[in-house]
Design an enzyme around this catalytic site. Structure first.
Site, mmCIF file in Angstrom:
data_model
loop_
_atom_site.group_PDB
_atom_site.id
_atom_site.type_symbol
_atom_site.label_atom_id
_atom_site.label_comp_id
_atom_site.label_asym_id
_atom_site.label_seq_id
_atom_site.Cartn_x
_atom_site.Cartn_y
_atom_site.Cartn_z
ATOM 1 N N HIS A 55 0.785 -1.218 -0.051
ATOM 2 C CA HIS A 55 -0.046 0.189 -0.049
ATOM 3 C C HIS A 55 0.921 1.255 0.030
ATOM 4 O O HIS A 55 0.407 2.399 0.387
ATOM 5 C CB HIS A 55 -0.894 -0.202 1.197
ATOM 6 N N CYS A 68 4.957 11.285 -8.460
ATOM 7 C CA CYS A 68 4.496 12.522 -9.166
ATOM 8 C C CYS A 68 3.470 12.260 -10.214
ATOM 9 O O CYS A 68 3.528 11.164 -11.153
ATOM 10 C CB CYS A 68 5.762 12.938 -9.917
HETATM 11 C C1 BV8 Z 1 -8.100 -2.423 -5.250
HETATM 12 C C2 BV8 Z 1 -2.927 3.143 2.515
HETATM 13 C C3 BV8 Z 1 -8.475 -3.102 -7.630
HETATM 14 C C4 BV8 Z 1 -3.243 4.484 2.850
HETATM 15 C C5 BV8 Z 1 -4.888 1.549 2.460
HETATM 16 C C6 BV8 Z 1 -13.248 -7.076 -2.803
HETATM 17 C C7 BV8 Z 1 -14.496 -7.130 -1.451
HETATM 18 C C8 BV8 Z 1 -15.036 -5.919 -0.991
HETATM 19 C C9 BV8 Z 1 -14.378 -4.521 -1.275
HETATM 20 C C10 BV8 Z 1 -13.222 -4.752 -2.407
HETATM 21 C C11 BV8 Z 1 -13.057 -5.852 -2.623
HETATM 22 N N1 BV8 Z 1 -11.582 -5.773 -3.485
HETATM 23 C C12 BV8 Z 1 -11.637 -4.462 -3.687
HETATM 24 C C13 BV8 Z 1 -12.244 -3.697 -2.777
HETATM 25 C C14 BV8 Z 1 -12.267 -2.181 -2.501
HETATM 26 C C15 BV8 Z 1 -11.283 -1.728 -1.382
HETATM 27 C C16 BV8 Z 1 -11.596 -2.487 -0.122
HETATM 28 O O1 BV8 Z 1 -11.108 -3.693 0.243
HETATM 29 N N2 BV8 Z 1 -12.436 -1.836 0.518
HETATM 30 C C17 BV8 Z 1 -13.030 -2.232 1.882
HETATM 31 C C18 BV8 Z 1 -12.931 -1.115 2.941
HETATM 32 C C19 BV8 Z 1 -14.144 -3.524 1.943
HETATM 33 N N3 BV8 Z 1 -9.840 -2.274 -1.734
HETATM 34 C C20 BV8 Z 1 -9.215 -1.282 -2.637
HETATM 35 O O2 BV8 Z 1 -9.678 -0.298 -2.995
HETATM 36 C C21 BV8 Z 1 -7.835 -1.789 -2.894
HETATM 37 N N4 BV8 Z 1 -7.596 -1.524 -4.327
HETATM 38 O O3 BV8 Z 1 -9.071 -3.113 -4.840
HETATM 39 O O4 BV8 Z 1 -7.843 -2.054 -6.684
HETATM 40 C C22 BV8 Z 1 -8.050 -4.254 -7.478
HETATM 41 C C23 BV8 Z 1 -9.127 -5.079 -7.780
HETATM 42 C C24 BV8 Z 1 -8.718 -6.681 -7.815
HETATM 43 C C25 BV8 Z 1 -7.399 -7.110 -7.683
HETATM 44 C C26 BV8 Z 1 -6.550 -6.052 -7.305
HETATM 45 C C27 BV8 Z 1 -7.019 -4.695 -7.253
HETATM 46 C C28 BV8 Z 1 -6.724 -0.941 -2.385
HETATM 47 C C29 BV8 Z 1 -6.953 -0.918 -0.833
HETATM 48 C C30 BV8 Z 1 -5.728 -0.176 -0.175
HETATM 49 C C31 BV8 Z 1 -6.379 1.349 0.489
HETATM 50 N N5 BV8 Z 1 -5.075 1.774 1.235
HETATM 51 N N6 BV8 Z 1 -3.608 2.044 3.161
HETATM 52 C C32 BV8 Z 1 -2.929 4.799 4.108
HETATM 53 O O5 BV8 Z 1 -2.486 3.970 4.829
HETATM 54 O O6 BV8 Z 1 -3.431 5.822 4.383
HETATM 55 S S1 BV8 Z 1 -5.714 0.391 3.323
HETATM 56 C C33 BV8 Z 1 -5.130 0.700 5.136
HETATM 57 O O7 BV8 Z 1 -6.366 0.220 5.679
HETATM 58 C C34 BV8 Z 1 -3.963 -0.002 5.627
HETATM 59 O O8 BV8 Z 1 -3.050 -0.346 4.715
HETATM 60 C C35 BV8 Z 1 -4.797 -1.410 5.889
HETATM 61 O O9 BV8 Z 1 -4.778 -2.302 4.472
HETATM 62 C C36 BV8 Z 1 -6.047 -1.277 6.106
HETATM 63 C C37 BV8 Z 1 -6.201 -1.208 7.607
HETATM 64 O O10 BV8 Z 1 -6.461 -2.399 8.133
HETATM 65 P P1 BV8 Z 1 -5.315 -3.127 9.027
HETATM 66 O O11 BV8 Z 1 -3.805 -2.824 8.830
HETATM 67 O O12 BV8 Z 1 -5.645 -4.316 9.322
HETATM 68 O O13 BV8 Z 1 -5.703 -1.904 10.354
HETATM 69 P P2 BV8 Z 1 -6.888 -2.055 11.185
HETATM 70 O O14 BV8 Z 1 -6.825 -1.157 12.206
HETATM 71 O O15 BV8 Z 1 -8.081 -2.607 10.253
HETATM 72 O O16 BV8 Z 1 -6.860 -3.457 12.251
HETATM 73 C C38 BV8 Z 1 -5.873 -3.560 13.150
HETATM 74 C C39 BV8 Z 1 -5.931 -4.905 13.815
HETATM 75 O O17 BV8 Z 1 -4.664 -5.092 14.533
HETATM 76 C C40 BV8 Z 1 -7.145 -5.147 14.451
HETATM 77 O O18 BV8 Z 1 -7.561 -6.562 14.108
HETATM 78 C C41 BV8 Z 1 -6.491 -5.234 15.864
HETATM 79 O O19 BV8 Z 1 -7.237 -6.289 16.773
HETATM 80 C C42 BV8 Z 1 -5.162 -5.612 15.784
HETATM 81 N N7 BV8 Z 1 -4.104 -5.057 16.965
HETATM 82 C C43 BV8 Z 1 -4.326 -3.871 17.452
HETATM 83 N N8 BV8 Z 1 -3.487 -3.508 18.236
HETATM 84 C C44 BV8 Z 1 -2.440 -4.843 18.044
HETATM 85 C C45 BV8 Z 1 -3.319 -5.619 17.232
HETATM 86 N N9 BV8 Z 1 -2.572 -6.745 17.012
HETATM 87 C C46 BV8 Z 1 -1.565 -7.253 17.746
HETATM 88 N N10 BV8 Z 1 -0.934 -6.438 18.699
HETATM 89 C C47 BV8 Z 1 -1.409 -5.397 18.818
HETATM 90 N N11 BV8 Z 1 -0.921 -4.636 19.864
HETATM 91 ZN ZN ZN Z 2 7.717 14.608 -11.923
#
Ligand code: BV8
Ligand code: ZN
Length: 231
Positions: free
Chosen positions: A105, A113
């Site tokens: 990501h 750019c």
């Molecule tokens: C795409 C960068 C086309 C920016 C990020 C299929 C079904 C449904 C939807 C979709 C699908 N396919 C695509 C989609 C759409 C979408 C998507 O998934 N939407 C979701 C919301 C339903 N996906 C996209 O748009 C992706 N692109 O699909 O392109 C394509 C098609 C086919 C094949 C290839 C490509 C692009 C998605 C990327 C977006 N950018 N980040 C930024 O960081 O600002 S996503 C961002 O959110 C992160 O990078 C990460 O991926 C996500 C957050 O999730 P986590 O990292 O898991 O964090 P979270 O807070 O949710 O959870 C933390 C976990 O840690 C918890 O479980 C907690 O219990 C645990 N935890 C907490 N503390 C601890 C711990 N564990 C251990 N120890 C601790 N101390």
């Molecule tokens: Zn440039």
């Protein structure tokens, strides 16, 4: 033993970086559509730049934790048989010593750019429209993958998943695709699957084994067991 590790925001939580969905998560206060989509950037670049400039500044104040360091140690043992795929845009894996790391990501410490598609190491603000080192235009954006954009290195990742003997997910909620689908791909290819997470995720039921607890405790324990069993 070929191992693929997927990490999420949870592995950096104990370093002091907010996660996305937990109570004080990053998305709290910011709607995803206002800060993490190309449309948002077109509509209101200042707000998007502020969101990422703040996170880039926060990053300087934190250090890798025991979970990051344990994975760097594992790389010393497994070498090319280990690949860490992270959804995180922070550089804590690298600062802990990991080299076999893929940022699917993107990265906060990189600028992209929109004119020449150049990617440049960047550790300063982007909000004041600095000139692109490649083409001079003021169209630099955070080099992160926004919703609706194609993640980086999917071919490399999918090849590694199909060859993996073991797939381990650490600190991820399994809410974002295609990353949340990797456990299925690895399992279909015959890999053993393990989840290490503070609490259950949206995909815990898909893993052969799911352990709950803080990454700084679970990851060093798992690495020590793996080293023990490989002797
Ligand atoms: C795409 C960068 C086309 C920016 C990020 C299929 C079904 C449904 C939807 C979709 C699908 N396919 C695509 C989609 C759409 C979408 C998507 O998934 N939407 C979701 C919301 C339903 N996906 C996209 O748009 C992706 N692109 O699909 O392109 C394509 C098609 C086919 C094949 C290839 C490509 C692009 C998605 C990327 C977006 N950018 N980040 C930024 O960081 O600002 S996503 C961002 O959110 C992160 O990078 C990460 O991926 C996500 C957050 O999730 P986590 O990292 O898991 O964090 P979270 O807070 O949710 O959870 C933390 C976990 O840690 C918890 O479980 C907690 O219990 C645990 N935890 C907490 N503390 C601890 C711990 N564990 C251990 N120890 C601790 N101390
Ligand atoms: Zn440039």
């Amino acid at each position: 033993m070929k191992v693929v590790v997927l990490t999420g925001a949870g592995i950096s939580a104990e370093s002091g970086l907010a996660t996305f969905r937990d109570a004080d998560g990053l998305w709290q206060g910011h709607h995803v559509d206002d800060v993490a989509t190309p449309e948002a950037f077109q509509r209101d670049p200042a707000t998007v730049h502020r969101f990422y400039d703040d996170r880039r500044r926060e990053l300087r104040k934190v250090e890798p934790n025991r979970a990051h360091r344990a994975l760097a140690r594992l790389e010393q043992v497994l070498g090319d048989d280990l690949l860490v795929v992270t959804q995180n845009v922070d550089d804590l894996h690298e600062r802990a010593g990991s080299r076999r790391i893929v940022h699917m990501h993107g990265e906060l410490l990189s600028a992209l750019c929109d004119s020449c598609q150049g990617r440049f190491a960047w550790d300063d603000d982007l909000g004041d429209g600095p000139a692109c080192p490649g083409c001079g235009s003021d169209t630099l954006r955070p080099d992160v993958v926004w919703f609706g954009e194609m993640p980086y290195d999917l071919d490399l990742i999918e090849r590694a998943l199909l060859e993996a003997d073991l797939f381990v997910a650490i600190g991820t909620s399994g809410a974002v695709y295609p990353a949340a689908g990797f456990v299925r791909m690895a399992a279909i290819a015959g890999a053993k699957t393990l989840e290490l997470n503070l609490d259950s995720s949206e995909t815990s039921h898909l893993f052969d084994d799911a352990r709950q607890g803080p990454a700084s405790k679970l990851v060093p324990e798992w690495v020590a067991d793996l080293q023990e069993s490989s002797h």
